[in-house]
Scaffold this motif. Structure first.
Motif, PDB file in Angstrom:
ATOM      1  N   PRO A   1     -21.963   6.188 -14.100  1.00 24.51           N
ATOM      2  CA  PRO A   1     -21.964   7.253 -13.103  1.00 24.51           C
ATOM      3  C   PRO A   1     -21.769   6.736 -11.682  1.00 24.51           C
ATOM      4  N   ILE A   2     -21.271   5.495 -11.521  1.00 23.64           N
ATOM      5  CA  ILE A   2     -21.138   4.917 -10.186  1.00 23.64           C
ATOM      6  C   ILE A   2     -20.214   5.786  -9.348  1.00 23.64           C
ATOM      7  N   PRO A   3     -20.667   6.265  -8.197  1.00 22.47           N
ATOM      8  CA  PRO A   3     -19.834   7.127  -7.357  1.00 22.47           C
ATOM      9  C   PRO A   3     -18.568   6.411  -6.901  1.00 22.47           C
ATOM     10  N   GLY A   4     -17.463   7.126  -6.941  1.00 20.90           N
ATOM     11  CA  GLY A   4     -16.209   6.584  -6.440  1.00 20.90           C
ATOM     12  C   GLY A   4     -15.411   5.795  -7.445  1.00 20.90           C
ATOM     13  N   MET A   5     -15.935   5.604  -8.691  1.00 16.38           N
ATOM     14  CA  MET A   5     -15.211   4.801  -9.664  1.00 16.38           C
ATOM     15  C   MET A   5     -13.852   5.401 -10.008  1.00 16.38           C
ATOM     16  N   GLN A   6     -13.737   6.743  -9.922  1.00 17.43           N
ATOM     17  CA  GLN A   6     -12.445   7.367 -10.197  1.00 17.43           C
ATOM     18  C   GLN A   6     -11.396   6.888  -9.205  1.00 17.43           C
ATOM     19  N   GLY A   7     -11.824   6.428  -8.048  1.00 19.42           N
ATOM     20  CA  GLY A   7     -10.885   5.921  -7.066  1.00 19.42           C
ATOM     21  C   GLY A   7     -10.164   4.672  -7.523  1.00 19.42           C
ATOM     22  N   PHE A   8     -10.715   3.929  -8.485  1.00 20.65           N
ATOM     23  CA  PHE A   8     -10.054   2.739  -9.001  1.00 20.65           C
ATOM     24  C   PHE A   8      -8.721   3.106  -9.623  1.00 20.65           C
ATOM     25  N   TYR A   9      -8.715   4.184 -10.401  1.00 17.36           N
ATOM     26  CA  TYR A   9      -7.488   4.597 -11.078  1.00 17.36           C
ATOM     27  C   TYR A   9      -6.513   5.235 -10.096  1.00 17.36           C
ATOM     28  N   LEU A  10      -7.026   5.932  -9.114  1.00 22.90           N
ATOM     29  CA  LEU A  10      -6.175   6.444  -8.042  1.00 22.90           C
ATOM     30  C   LEU A  10      -5.506   5.285  -7.313  1.00 22.90           C
ATOM     31  N   GLY A  11      -6.288   4.249  -7.034  1.00 16.50           N
ATOM     32  CA  GLY A  11      -5.744   3.066  -6.377  1.00 16.50           C
ATOM     33  C   GLY A  11      -4.707   2.359  -7.226  1.00 16.50           C
TER      34      GLY A  11
ATOM     35  N   SER B   1       8.284 -12.371  -2.234  1.00 16.76           N
ATOM     36  CA  SER B   1       7.073 -11.953  -2.956  1.00 16.76           C
ATOM     37  C   SER B   1       5.898 -11.822  -1.997  1.00 16.76           C
ATOM     38  N   ALA B   2       5.757 -12.791  -1.095  1.00 21.48           N
ATOM     39  CA  ALA B   2       4.665 -12.741  -0.119  1.00 21.48           C
ATOM     40  C   ALA B   2       4.836 -11.556   0.826  1.00 21.48           C
ATOM     41  N   TRP B   3       6.053 -11.311   1.277  1.00 16.61           N
ATOM     42  CA  TRP B   3       6.343 -10.184   2.165  1.00 16.61           C
ATOM     43  C   TRP B   3       5.998  -8.863   1.478  1.00 16.61           C
ATOM     44  N   THR B   4       6.443  -8.722   0.238  1.00 20.37           N
ATOM     45  CA  THR B   4       6.179  -7.492  -0.512  1.00 20.37           C
ATOM     46  C   THR B   4       4.691  -7.288  -0.722  1.00 20.37           C
ATOM     47  N   GLY B   5       3.992  -8.352  -1.127  1.00 18.27           N
ATOM     48  CA  GLY B   5       2.556  -8.249  -1.333  1.00 18.27           C
ATOM     49  C   GLY B   5       1.808  -7.889  -0.063  1.00 18.27           C
ATOM     50  N   LEU B   6       2.214  -8.503   1.053  1.00 13.18           N
ATOM     51  CA  LEU B   6       1.549  -8.251   2.333  1.00 13.18           C
ATOM     52  C   LEU B   6       1.609  -6.766   2.705  1.00 13.18           C
ATOM     53  N   PHE B   7       2.794  -6.190   2.643  1.00 14.58           N
ATOM     54  CA  PHE B   7       2.939  -4.807   3.103  1.00 14.58           C
ATOM     55  C   PHE B   7       2.526  -3.782   2.049  1.00 14.58           C
ATOM     56  N   LEU B   8       2.501  -4.176   0.782  1.00 19.07           N
ATOM     57  CA  LEU B   8       1.871  -3.306  -0.211  1.00 19.07           C
ATOM     58  C   LEU B   8       0.371  -3.236   0.043  1.00 19.07           C
ATOM     59  N   GLY B   9      -0.207  -4.368   0.450  1.00 16.90           N
ATOM     60  CA  GLY B   9      -1.622  -4.370   0.801  1.00 16.90           C
ATOM     61  C   GLY B   9      -1.907  -3.473   1.989  1.00 16.90           C
ATOM     62  N   VAL B  10      -1.068  -3.564   3.017  1.00 12.56           N
ATOM     63  CA  VAL B  10      -1.238  -2.705   4.193  1.00 12.56           C
ATOM     64  C   VAL B  10      -1.090  -1.235   3.802  1.00 12.56           C
ATOM     65  N   ALA B  11      -0.144  -0.955   2.923  1.00 17.52           N
ATOM     66  CA  ALA B  11       0.113   0.433   2.508  1.00 17.52           C
ATOM     67  C   ALA B  11      -0.987   0.989   1.605  1.00 17.52           C
ATOM     68  N   SER B  12      -1.863   0.123   1.106  1.00 19.47           N
ATOM     69  CA  SER B  12      -2.886   0.554   0.148  1.00 19.47           C
ATOM     70  C   SER B  12      -4.148   1.097   0.798  1.00 19.47           C
ATOM     71  N   ILE B  13      -4.238   1.043   2.124  1.00 22.06           N
ATOM     72  CA  ILE B  13      -5.474   1.451   2.793  1.00 22.06           C
ATOM     73  C   ILE B  13      -5.700   2.945   2.606  1.00 22.06           C
TER      74      ILE B  13
ATOM     75  N   ALA C   1     -18.178   3.382   2.145  1.00 21.78           N
ATOM     76  CA  ALA C   1     -17.704   2.019   1.902  1.00 21.78           C
ATOM     77  C   ALA C   1     -17.391   1.759   0.432  1.00 21.78           C
ATOM     78  N   TRP C   2     -18.289   2.168  -0.472  1.00 21.01           N
ATOM     79  CA  TRP C   2     -18.093   1.825  -1.887  1.00 21.01           C
ATOM     80  C   TRP C   2     -16.837   2.464  -2.482  1.00 21.01           C
ATOM     81  N   PRO C   3     -16.610   3.760  -2.323  1.00 17.31           N
ATOM     82  CA  PRO C   3     -15.367   4.322  -2.856  1.00 17.31           C
ATOM     83  C   PRO C   3     -14.113   3.676  -2.276  1.00 17.31           C
ATOM     84  N   VAL C   4     -14.153   3.308  -0.993  1.00 14.31           N
ATOM     85  CA  VAL C   4     -13.004   2.646  -0.374  1.00 14.31           C
ATOM     86  C   VAL C   4     -12.751   1.293  -1.030  1.00 14.31           C
ATOM     87  N   ILE C   5     -13.826   0.526  -1.252  1.00 16.04           N
ATOM     88  CA  ILE C   5     -13.691  -0.790  -1.885  1.00 16.04           C
ATOM     89  C   ILE C   5     -13.131  -0.655  -3.294  1.00 16.04           C
TER      90      ILE C   5
END
Length: 211
Positions: free
Chosen positions: A26-36, A122-134, A140-144
């Motif tokens: 029942p951890i709050p925000g766990m559904q966000g993992f699949y959304l992410g 690969s590094a460029w793609t990973g970097l900006f995919l990370g930025v786009a994932s915010i 805090a917990w659901p965001v993490i």
């Protein structure tokens, strides 16, 4: 193909474990993992950049992959951190499309000995995919959890795309298979270039990256 299968199985185990934990927790925000997890495939710039990088690495499988995936993963984490601090925000769509064009062109050319450019893309793609994932601001917990899902999803997408293309080329050695994949790469480059031109003319035409 042993290395590729090991990587794929490791990721599959990770995702399967997360599913079991979420189904009974029942951890709050766990559904966000699949959304992410789905988020790296949710907008055209992200999807095109992943398709281009996957084709680039798959057409040279397993070769540069052993260096490119760690560069992608580390840069993705760096992008998430920078995005959380507000750095590089607003540049992700343009950067992903530009990187996708570069990756797709290199994939279409199929020139040998491209380890350094492959690692850089690969590094460029990973970097900006990370930025786009915010995700949007929230507790805090659901965001993490959502960010963790985005990281896993982006890495899974790259690994499976590269592995699938590499396996296809290894299984079907006919010349037309390689030609078909290079044509697909050229189409990705063309679509990404068109989207980038539209984005530069009208910034509101971007795919959007918020969650």
């Amino acid at each position: 193909m042993t290395t590729g299968r090991g990587i794929a199985l490791a990721f599959l185990f990770l995702v399967a474990s997360a599913d079991e934990a979420a189904a009974h927790s029942p951890i709050p925000g766990m559904q966000g993992f699949y959304l992410g997890m789905l988020h790296p495939l949710s907008t055209p710039p992200q999807l095109l950049s992943l398709l281009a990088a996957g084709l680039l690495l798959g057409l040279r499988w397993p070769g540069p992959f052993r260096y490119c995936w760690p560069a992608f993963a580390v840069s993705c984490l760096a992008g998430i951190a920078l995005g959380q601090w507000g750095w590089l925000r607003g540049l992700e769509d343009t950067a992903l499309l530009a990187g996708g064009i570069a990756a797709a062109i290199l994939a279409a050319l199929l020139t040998p000995k491209l380890t350094a450019p492959c690692v850089a893309i690969s590094a460029w793609t990973g970097l900006f995919l990370g930025v786009a994932s915010i995700p949007d601001e929230g507790p805090a917990w659901p965001v993490i959890v959502t960010l963790a899902g985005s990281f896993v999803g982006a890495n899974l997408a790259l690994v499976y795309l590269a592995f699938a293309v590499g396996s296809l080329r290894a299984r079907f050695t006919a010349q037309w298979v390689g030609i078909g994949l290079r044509i697909a790469a050229a189409w990705i480059a063309a679509v990404a270039a068109l989207m980038l031109a539209l984005l530069l003319v009208d910034p509101t035409s971007g795919g959007g990256t918020g969650m």
